[in-house]
Design an enzyme around this catalytic site. Structure first.
Site, PDB file in Angstrom:
ATOM      1  N   LYS A  24       0.901  -0.974   0.029  1.00 14.03           N
ATOM      2  CA  LYS A  24       0.000   0.124  -0.167  1.00 14.03           C
ATOM      3  C   LYS A  24       0.864   1.129   0.063  1.00 14.03           C
ATOM      4  O   LYS A  24       0.631   2.180  -0.697  1.00 14.03           O
ATOM      5  CB  LYS A  24      -0.998   0.082   1.185  1.00 14.03           C
ATOM      6  CG  LYS A  24      -1.858  -1.166   1.153  1.00 14.03           C
ATOM      7  CD  LYS A  24      -2.826  -1.097   2.539  1.00 14.03           C
ATOM      8  CE  LYS A  24      -2.175  -1.138   3.882  1.00 14.03           C
ATOM      9  NZ  LYS A  24      -1.478  -2.499   4.059  1.00 14.03           N
ATOM     10  N   ARG A  52     -10.294   0.325   8.807  1.00 14.61           N
ATOM     11  CA  ARG A  52      -9.740  -0.917   9.160  1.00 14.61           C
ATOM     12  C   ARG A  52     -10.764  -1.913   9.971  1.00 14.61           C
ATOM     13  O   ARG A  52     -10.702  -3.074  10.290  1.00 14.61           O
ATOM     14  CB  ARG A  52      -8.643  -0.796   9.819  1.00 14.61           C
ATOM     15  CG  ARG A  52      -7.253  -1.440   9.134  1.00 14.61           C
ATOM     16  CD  ARG A  52      -6.352  -1.196  10.119  1.00 14.61           C
ATOM     17  NE  ARG A  52      -5.197  -1.845   9.648  1.00 14.61           N
ATOM     18  CZ  ARG A  52      -3.917  -1.299   9.018  1.00 14.61           C
ATOM     19  NH1 ARG A  52      -4.108  -0.270   8.774  1.00 14.61           N
ATOM     20  NH2 ARG A  52      -2.926  -2.104   9.145  1.00 14.61           N
ATOM     21  N   ARG A  93      12.313  -4.742   5.149  1.00 10.76           N
ATOM     22  CA  ARG A  93      11.769  -3.498   4.877  1.00 10.76           C
ATOM     23  C   ARG A  93      12.569  -2.392   5.959  1.00 10.76           C
ATOM     24  O   ARG A  93      12.826  -3.001   7.117  1.00 10.76           O
ATOM     25  CB  ARG A  93      10.230  -3.187   5.304  1.00 10.76           C
ATOM     26  CG  ARG A  93      10.002  -1.994   5.465  1.00 10.76           C
ATOM     27  CD  ARG A  93       8.386  -1.456   5.464  1.00 10.76           C
ATOM     28  NE  ARG A  93       7.720  -2.429   6.410  1.00 10.76           N
ATOM     29  CZ  ARG A  93       6.352  -2.389   6.331  1.00 10.76           C
ATOM     30  NH1 ARG A  93       5.656  -1.872   5.361  1.00 10.76           N
ATOM     31  NH2 ARG A  93       5.701  -3.063   7.244  1.00 10.76           N
ATOM     32  N   ARG A 145      10.627  -1.350  11.462  1.00  8.83           N
ATOM     33  CA  ARG A 145       9.439  -1.108  12.379  1.00  8.83           C
ATOM     34  C   ARG A 145       9.458  -2.104  13.599  1.00  8.83           C
ATOM     35  O   ARG A 145       9.493  -3.114  13.451  1.00  8.83           O
ATOM     36  CB  ARG A 145       8.249  -1.152  11.493  1.00  8.83           C
ATOM     37  CG  ARG A 145       7.899   0.296  11.134  1.00  8.83           C
ATOM     38  CD  ARG A 145       7.147   0.247  10.122  1.00  8.83           C
ATOM     39  NE  ARG A 145       5.624  -0.669  10.464  1.00  8.83           N
ATOM     40  CZ  ARG A 145       4.696  -0.776   9.467  1.00  8.83           C
ATOM     41  NH1 ARG A 145       4.752  -0.165   8.514  1.00  8.83           N
ATOM     42  NH2 ARG A 145       3.485  -1.331   9.906  1.00  8.83           N
ATOM     43  N   ARG A 182      -0.724  -9.347  12.660  1.00 13.49           N
ATOM     44  CA  ARG A 182      -1.251  -8.300  12.061  1.00 13.49           C
ATOM     45  C   ARG A 182      -1.871  -9.127  10.780  1.00 13.49           C
ATOM     46  O   ARG A 182      -3.139  -8.520  10.595  1.00 13.49           O
ATOM     47  CB  ARG A 182      -0.134  -7.508  11.482  1.00 13.49           C
ATOM     48  CG  ARG A 182       0.388  -6.508  12.736  1.00 13.49           C
ATOM     49  CD  ARG A 182       1.734  -5.993  12.312  1.00 13.49           C
ATOM     50  NE  ARG A 182       1.403  -5.483  10.753  1.00 13.49           N
ATOM     51  CZ  ARG A 182       2.857  -4.889  10.389  1.00 13.49           C
ATOM     52  NH1 ARG A 182       3.996  -5.239  10.673  1.00 13.49           N
ATOM     53  NH2 ARG A 182       2.811  -4.281   9.026  1.00 13.49           N
TER      54      ARG A 182
HETATM   55  P1  G5P Z   1       0.232   0.193   8.912  1.00 13.64           P
HETATM   56  O1  G5P Z   1       1.387   1.053   9.127  1.00 13.64           O
HETATM   57  O2  G5P Z   1      -0.966   0.690   8.243  1.00 13.64           O
HETATM   58  P2  G5P Z   1      -0.122  -2.160   7.343  1.00 13.64           P
HETATM   59  O3  G5P Z   1       0.223  -3.529   8.340  1.00 13.64           O
HETATM   60  O4  G5P Z   1      -1.243  -2.268   7.084  1.00 13.64           O
HETATM   61  O5  G5P Z   1       0.827  -1.061   8.271  1.00 13.64           O
HETATM   62  P3  G5P Z   1       2.367  -1.849   5.922  1.00 13.64           P
HETATM   63  O6  G5P Z   1       3.180  -3.002   6.716  1.00 13.64           O
HETATM   64  O7  G5P Z   1       2.658  -0.782   6.078  1.00 13.64           O
HETATM   65  O8  G5P Z   1       0.852  -2.209   6.219  1.00 13.64           O
HETATM   66  P4  G5P Z   1       2.094  -1.900   3.228  1.00 13.64           P
HETATM   67  O9  G5P Z   1       2.181  -0.192   3.170  1.00 13.64           O
HETATM   68  O10 G5P Z   1       1.001  -2.552   2.514  1.00 13.64           O
HETATM   69  O11 G5P Z   1       2.570  -2.528   4.565  1.00 13.64           O
HETATM   70  O12 G5P Z   1       3.338  -2.383   2.382  1.00 13.64           O
HETATM   71  P5  G5P Z   1       4.803  -1.410   1.918  1.00 13.64           P
HETATM   72  O13 G5P Z   1       5.257  -0.997   2.965  1.00 13.64           O
HETATM   73  O14 G5P Z   1       4.611  -0.556   0.707  1.00 13.64           O
HETATM   74  O15 G5P Z   1       5.767  -2.799   1.579  1.00 13.64           O
HETATM   75  C1  G5P Z   1       6.258  -3.770   2.278  1.00 13.64           C
HETATM   76  C2  G5P Z   1       7.702  -4.038   1.952  1.00 13.64           C
HETATM   77  O16 G5P Z   1       7.680  -4.663   0.663  1.00 13.64           O
HETATM   78  C3  G5P Z   1       8.612  -2.652   1.778  1.00 13.64           C
HETATM   79  O17 G5P Z   1       9.715  -2.763   2.272  1.00 13.64           O
HETATM   80  C4  G5P Z   1       8.539  -2.380   0.298  1.00 13.64           C
HETATM   81  O18 G5P Z   1       9.793  -1.776  -0.257  1.00 13.64           O
HETATM   82  C5  G5P Z   1       8.580  -3.851  -0.259  1.00 13.64           C
HETATM   83  N1  G5P Z   1       7.875  -4.238  -1.612  1.00 13.64           N
HETATM   84  C6  G5P Z   1       6.829  -3.590  -2.024  1.00 13.64           C
HETATM   85  N2  G5P Z   1       6.689  -4.066  -3.185  1.00 13.64           N
HETATM   86  C7  G5P Z   1       7.574  -5.068  -3.443  1.00 13.64           C
HETATM   87  C8  G5P Z   1       7.684  -5.835  -4.460  1.00 13.64           C
HETATM   88  O19 G5P Z   1       6.951  -5.948  -5.649  1.00 13.64           O
HETATM   89  N3  G5P Z   1       8.720  -6.966  -4.239  1.00 13.64           N
HETATM   90  C9  G5P Z   1       9.345  -6.915  -3.243  1.00 13.64           C
HETATM   91  N4  G5P Z   1      10.547  -7.807  -3.104  1.00 13.64           N
HETATM   92  N5  G5P Z   1       9.370  -6.290  -2.034  1.00 13.64           N
HETATM   93  C10 G5P Z   1       8.239  -5.255  -2.167  1.00 13.64           C
HETATM   94  O20 G5P Z   1      -0.440  -0.140  10.373  1.00 13.64           O
HETATM   95  C11 G5P Z   1       0.533  -0.300  11.441  1.00 13.64           C
HETATM   96  C12 G5P Z   1      -0.500  -0.460  12.745  1.00 13.64           C
HETATM   97  O21 G5P Z   1      -1.114   0.562  13.031  1.00 13.64           O
HETATM   98  C13 G5P Z   1      -2.338   0.332  13.495  1.00 13.64           C
HETATM   99  C14 G5P Z   1      -2.423  -0.982  13.786  1.00 13.64           C
HETATM  100  O22 G5P Z   1      -1.931  -1.378  14.939  1.00 13.64           O
HETATM  101  C15 G5P Z   1      -1.481  -1.361  12.597  1.00 13.64           C
HETATM  102  O23 G5P Z   1      -1.059  -3.012  12.790  1.00 13.64           O
HETATM  103  N6  G5P Z   1      -3.225   1.097  12.588  1.00 13.64           N
HETATM  104  C16 G5P Z   1      -4.457   1.182  12.849  1.00 13.64           C
HETATM  105  N7  G5P Z   1      -5.184   0.267  13.916  1.00 13.64           N
HETATM  106  C17 G5P Z   1      -6.637   0.642  13.952  1.00 13.64           C
HETATM  107  N8  G5P Z   1      -7.193   1.423  12.795  1.00 13.64           N
HETATM  108  C18 G5P Z   1      -6.441   1.572  11.824  1.00 13.64           C
HETATM  109  N9  G5P Z   1      -7.239   2.565  10.794  1.00 13.64           N
HETATM  110  C19 G5P Z   1      -5.182   1.623  12.038  1.00 13.64           C
HETATM  111  N10 G5P Z   1      -4.143   2.150  10.944  1.00 13.64           N
HETATM  112  C20 G5P Z   1      -2.980   1.666  11.659  1.00 13.64           C
HETATM  113 MG    MG Z   2       2.270   1.128   4.839  1.00 13.66          MG
END
Ligand code: G5P
Ligand code: MG
Length: 224
Positions: free
Chosen positions: A19, A93, A127, A160, A171
């Site tokens: 995302k 969420r 990451r 992180r 998660r």
């Molecule tokens: P976050 O911060 O919203 P998540 O768990 O939804 O966290 P996250 O981990 O931030 O999602 P993402 O954004 O979907 O993941 O993914 P990203 O960071 O872009 O990619 C992940 C890794 O893969 C990166 O290193 C990237 O460079 C790599 N990558 C991407 N594409 C590729 C690819 O094609 N190939 C490869 N090899 N690598 C790739 O939420 C965190 C916490 O905050 C709270 C909760 O506690 C949650 O757990 N929270 C909430 N709680 C309640 N309600 C809400 N609305 C909340 N929002 C947050």
């Molecule tokens: Mg993210």
């Protein structure tokens, strides 16, 4: 002169589905502000605010932060973006958050990234994040120019707290249980565009095409 069409979009997908990665590409090619609830929370934790202190213990165990905290925080941020196109990442969420959002804002589209769970666990291990800006790197997929340092500010990158393997699994489980129903709720309303694949580079042209039907892009950047 006709008023500019403002985009109201949501990006969804499991933790680590890309995302943040796809959102930064959207910001680059479209005139859209990216609002990530996770980035907001990490900033509050860094600044040691009351919301940050509450959020920290939930986030570190991979649980969702309570709805009342999230609603207060996101509602305030959105109120500052009245005349701006926005893309929400990580919110809503829970079904309660979704109801509250739709009460206040008409949403044009929900972009849903469908990436297999096995791929995600591997990705998250590599990451690295620049906390102040939310910029994301990956040791192989998207390495910083200098290992361990942010490309723009040269400040140190961190891993992180919630990226430990057992927390990532928690998660993913919360995603399945609490966030999947949100997706279903949006699907029932016919609002979701689905994108399936293992790689962000594979999903990106499809996402760009979908948004281009709603707002005019500034450009198209190709990644390989
Ligand atoms: P976050 O911060 O919203 P998540 O768990 O939804 O966290 P996250 O981990 O931030 O999602 P993402 O954004 O979907 O993941 O993914 P990203 O960071 O872009 O990619 C992940 C890794 O893969 C990166 O290193 C990237 O460079 C790599 N990558 C991407 N594409 C590729 C690819 O094609 N190939 C490869 N090899 N690598 C790739 O939420 C965190 C916490 O905050 C709270 C909760 O506690 C949650 O757990 N929270 C909430 N709680 C309640 N309600 C809400 N609305 C909340 N929002 C947050
Ligand atoms: Mg993210």
């Amino acid at each position: 002169m006709a008023a500019k069409k403002l985009l109201r979009a949501i990006i969804m997908g499991a933790p680590g589905s890309g995302k943040g990665t796809i959102s930064s590409r959207i910001m680059h090619d479209f005139d859209v502000k990216h609002l990530s609830s996770g980035d907001l929370l990490r900033k509050q934790i860094h600044d040691k605010t009351a919301n940050g202190l509450t959020a920290k213990r939930f986030m570190e165990s991979g649980e969702l932060v309570p709805d009342n905290v999230m609603l207060r925080m996101v509602t305030y941020e959105l109120s500052q973006l009245q005349n701006t196109s926005w893309l929400l990442d990580g919110f809503p969420r829970t079904v309660e958050q979704a109801h509250a959002l739709l009460r206040d804002y008409p949403i044009d589209v929900v972009l849903n990234l469908r990436v297999p769970f096995e791929v995600i666990i591997d990705r998250i291990k590599g990451r690295w994040t620049h906390l102040a800006s939310g910029r994301i790197y990956h040791t192989e997929f998207n390495p910083p120019k200098v290992p361990g340092l942010d490309d723009v500010t040269n400040e140190p990158l961190v891993q992180r707290e919630d990226d430990k393997e057992e927390t990532v699994r928690a998660r993913l489980e919360h995603y399945r249980r609490l966030t999947h129903p949100v997706l279903q709720y949006f699907r029932n309303k016919g609002m979701v565009d689905e994108f399936t694949g293992k790689y962000s580079n594979e999903l990106w042209p499809q996402v760009h095409g979908s948004l281009s039907k709603l707002v005019k892009p500034i450009k198209y950047t190709h990644y390989e």
